[in-house]
Design a protein around this motif. Sequence first.
Motif, short mmCIF file in Angstrom:
data_model
loop_
_atom_site.label_atom_id
_atom_site.label_comp_id
_atom_site.label_asym_id
_atom_site.label_seq_id
_atom_site.Cartn_x
_atom_site.Cartn_y
_atom_site.Cartn_z
N ASP A 41 0.82 -1.20 0.00
CA ASP A 41 0.00 0.00 0.00
C ASP A 41 0.86 1.26 0.00
N ASN A 42 0.23 2.34 -0.38
CA ASN A 42 0.81 3.68 -0.35
C ASN A 42 -0.23 4.63 0.22
N ALA A 43 0.26 5.63 0.94
CA ALA A 43 -0.64 6.68 1.41
C ALA A 43 -1.23 7.37 0.19
N LYS A 44 -2.54 7.52 0.16
CA LYS A 44 -3.20 8.14 -0.98
C LYS A 44 -3.71 9.54 -0.64
N ARG A 46 -4.25 12.55 2.65
CA ARG A 46 -4.08 13.02 4.03
C ARG A 46 -4.98 14.22 4.22
N LEU A 51 -3.69 10.39 7.95
CA LEU A 51 -3.93 9.48 6.83
C LEU A 51 -5.43 9.18 6.76
N VAL A 54 -5.86 4.96 1.75
CA VAL A 54 -4.71 4.14 1.36
C VAL A 54 -5.01 3.55 -0.01
N GLU A 55 -4.02 3.58 -0.90
CA GLU A 55 -4.14 2.91 -2.20
C GLU A 55 -3.39 1.58 -2.12
N TYR A 56 -4.10 0.50 -2.37
CA TYR A 56 -3.51 -0.84 -2.37
C TYR A 56 -3.19 -1.27 -3.79
N ILE A 112 -8.61 1.86 -3.72
CA ILE A 112 -8.43 2.83 -2.64
C ILE A 112 -9.39 2.49 -1.53
N LEU A 117 -8.32 1.16 7.23
CA LEU A 117 -7.06 1.41 6.54
C LEU A 117 -6.11 0.22 6.51
N LEU A 118 -6.45 -0.87 7.16
CA LEU A 118 -5.56 -2.04 7.09
C LEU A 118 -6.27 -3.24 6.64
#
Length: 118
Positions: A41-44, A46, A51, A54-56, A112, A117-118
């Motif tokens: 994942d990356n932070a997408k 904020r 946060l 999240v983009e997976y 997304i 978020l997890l």
Amino acid sequence: MSIFERIDGLLKIIDVPFYSKMPTFGEHERPDLYVVYSLYDNAKERNDGRLTAVEYTVTVNVIGVSESEVDELKKKIITLFEENDLYYTGCTYNADNDFPQTVRRIFDFKTINGGNLL
């Protein structure tokens, strides 16, 4: 629902063995067709320094002995994932030394997630 539960739930629909890490098979135990997936994942997004999305990236490996079966399963997975908001981004076509006498398709999806978020 976690991203892992989401992917597992979709892959159960196709009724082919699947794993969330590369399995180790005993002699003559490897299925003729199976799926292995991984993700990162990356932070997408904020908001106020926190946060919020999240983009997976989900990487799916379809591995098998028949090229036509591998490609047919690839199409099924793309259709299924796209219908469930996981968007196809590309594929690598492989036959490599890690998997002798097999065909391997490695392809990615993006989604997304803003809630869990997890």
